[in-house]
Design a protein around this motif. Structure first.
Motif, PDB file in Angstrom:
ATOM      1  N   ILE A 153       0.201  -1.612   8.881  1.00  0.00           N
ATOM      2  CA  ILE A 153       0.335  -2.695   7.904  1.00  0.00           C
ATOM      3  C   ILE A 153       0.615  -2.063   6.546  1.00  0.00           C
ATOM      4  N   LYS A 154       1.780  -2.311   6.029  1.00  0.00           N
ATOM      5  CA  LYS A 154       2.196  -1.731   4.748  1.00  0.00           C
ATOM      6  C   LYS A 154       1.787  -2.611   3.562  1.00  0.00           C
ATOM      7  N   PHE A 166       0.833  -1.202   0.000  1.00  0.00           N
ATOM      8  CA  PHE A 166       0.000   0.000   0.000  1.00  0.00           C
ATOM      9  C   PHE A 166       0.869   1.254   0.000  1.00  0.00           C
ATOM     10  N   ALA A 167       0.360   2.312  -0.580  1.00  0.00           N
ATOM     11  CA  ALA A 167       1.079   3.585  -0.585  1.00  0.00           C
ATOM     12  C   ALA A 167       1.175   4.152   0.829  1.00  0.00           C
ATOM     13  N   THR A 168       0.116   3.978   1.603  1.00  0.00           N
ATOM     14  CA  THR A 168       0.075   4.429   2.990  1.00  0.00           C
ATOM     15  C   THR A 168      -0.280   3.248   3.873  1.00  0.00           C
ATOM     16  N   ALA A 169       0.424   3.095   4.975  1.00  0.00           N
ATOM     17  CA  ALA A 169       0.182   1.969   5.881  1.00  0.00           C
ATOM     18  C   ALA A 169      -1.177   2.086   6.568  1.00  0.00           C
ATOM     19  N   GLN A 220       4.756   3.734  12.163  1.00  0.00           N
ATOM     20  CA  GLN A 220       3.847   4.732  11.588  1.00  0.00           C
ATOM     21  C   GLN A 220       4.542   6.042  11.216  1.00  0.00           C
ATOM     22  N   GLY A 221       5.416   6.515  12.038  1.00  0.00           N
ATOM     23  CA  GLY A 221       6.049   7.808  11.786  1.00  0.00           C
ATOM     24  C   GLY A 221       6.932   7.813  10.558  1.00  0.00           C
ATOM     25  N   ASN A 222       7.714   6.757  10.374  1.00  0.00           N
ATOM     26  CA  ASN A 222       8.644   6.698   9.259  1.00  0.00           C
ATOM     27  C   ASN A 222       8.940   5.235   8.972  1.00  0.00           C
ATOM     28  N   ASP A 223       8.536   4.745   7.810  1.00  0.00           N
ATOM     29  CA  ASP A 223       8.705   3.327   7.512  1.00  0.00           C
ATOM     30  C   ASP A 223      10.147   2.939   7.196  1.00  0.00           C
ATOM     31  N   GLU A 224      11.045   3.921   7.125  1.00  0.00           N
ATOM     32  CA  GLU A 224      12.453   3.612   6.900  1.00  0.00           C
ATOM     33  C   GLU A 224      13.205   3.386   8.205  1.00  0.00           C
ATOM     34  N   LEU A 240       8.039 -19.796  10.632  1.00  0.00           N
ATOM     35  CA  LEU A 240       7.824 -18.351  10.615  1.00  0.00           C
ATOM     36  C   LEU A 240       9.116 -17.702  10.130  1.00  0.00           C
ATOM     37  N   PHE A 241       9.042 -17.087   8.955  1.00  0.00           N
ATOM     38  CA  PHE A 241      10.172 -16.351   8.409  1.00  0.00           C
ATOM     39  C   PHE A 241       9.965 -14.880   8.730  1.00  0.00           C
ATOM     40  N   ALA A 242      11.027 -14.196   9.154  1.00  0.00           N
ATOM     41  CA  ALA A 242      10.919 -12.772   9.455  1.00  0.00           C
ATOM     42  C   ALA A 242      12.221 -12.066   9.094  1.00  0.00           C
ATOM     43  N   LYS A 243      12.073 -10.882   8.511  1.00  0.00           N
ATOM     44  CA  LYS A 243      13.227 -10.045   8.165  1.00  0.00           C
ATOM     45  C   LYS A 243      12.940  -8.652   8.724  1.00  0.00           C
ATOM     46  N   LEU A 244      13.769  -8.208   9.638  1.00  0.00           N
ATOM     47  CA  LEU A 244      13.635  -6.894  10.258  1.00  0.00           C
ATOM     48  C   LEU A 244      14.665  -5.952   9.661  1.00  0.00           C
ATOM     49  N   ASN A 245      14.208  -4.854   9.113  1.00  0.00           N
ATOM     50  CA  ASN A 245      15.107  -3.836   8.562  1.00  0.00           C
ATOM     51  C   ASN A 245      15.116  -2.632   9.497  1.00  0.00           C
ATOM     52  N   ILE A 246      16.303  -2.189   9.837  1.00  0.00           N
ATOM     53  CA  ILE A 246      16.466  -1.015  10.672  1.00  0.00           C
ATOM     54  C   ILE A 246      17.223   0.032   9.865  1.00  0.00           C
ATOM     55  N   LEU A 247      16.651   1.213   9.764  1.00  0.00           N
ATOM     56  CA  LEU A 247      17.220   2.340   9.026  1.00  0.00           C
ATOM     57  C   LEU A 247      17.379   2.089   7.537  1.00  0.00           C
ATOM     58  N   LYS A 248      16.478   1.303   6.947  1.00  0.00           N
ATOM     59  CA  LYS A 248      16.422   1.171   5.498  1.00  0.00           C
ATOM     60  C   LYS A 248      15.049   0.656   5.105  1.00  0.00           C
ATOM     61  N   GLU A 249      14.669   0.932   3.874  1.00  0.00           N
ATOM     62  CA  GLU A 249      13.336   0.563   3.395  1.00  0.00           C
ATOM     63  C   GLU A 249      13.309  -0.836   2.856  1.00  0.00           C
TER      64      GLU A 249
END
Length: 123
Positions: free
Chosen positions: A26-27, A13-16, A91-95, A114-123
């Motif tokens: 939810i993005k 989605f363009a907006t979460a 919500q504030g910043n998805d990056e 359950l597969f999960a990938k957490l990104n911190i400071l990147k999109e």
């Protein structure tokens, strides 16, 4: 003759969509379906579980990228994989923080991963 089939879908989605009182949104959603395929997991090495190594080889992108990479899947009759997941963002910043997670059911077995990938400071 048996036909093997695999498909993945991802909707972003363009907006979460906000999750009330959590600060998260939810993005997007993603799904995977594979019939007569199984994940080509390598044996455990250096204490890294095979599923985690497979996720690393898929670069954390299960729904689309893993389907196109023929080295990540092997044809095997009567093996099925179903998966559904979502992309969560701050919500504030998805990056700042975003999470890409998917629950995958493999049958016969059944095996639930359950597969999960957490990104911190990147999109």
């Amino acid at each position: 003759s048996k036909t093997a089939f695999a498909a993945g879908a991802k909707v972003e989605f363009a907006t979460a969509i906000p999750l009330p009182t959590s600060g998260l949104g939810i993005k997007g959603f993603q799904a995977i379906y594979a019939s007569h395929f199984r994940r080509a997991e390598k044996p455990e090495q250096y204490g890294i579980p095979p599923s985690l190594q497979w996720l690393k080889d898929a670069k954390g992108e299960i729904a689309i990228d893993s389907i196109f990479d023929k080295t990540l899947w092997k044809t095997e009759y009567d093996k099925w994989s179903y998966g559904i997941g979502m992309m969560l963002v701050l919500q504030g910043n998805d990056e700042v923080i975003n999470l890409n997670a998917m629950l995958v059911l493999d049958v016969p077995g059944p095996t639930i991963t359950l597969f999960a990938k957490l990104n911190i400071l990147k999109e």
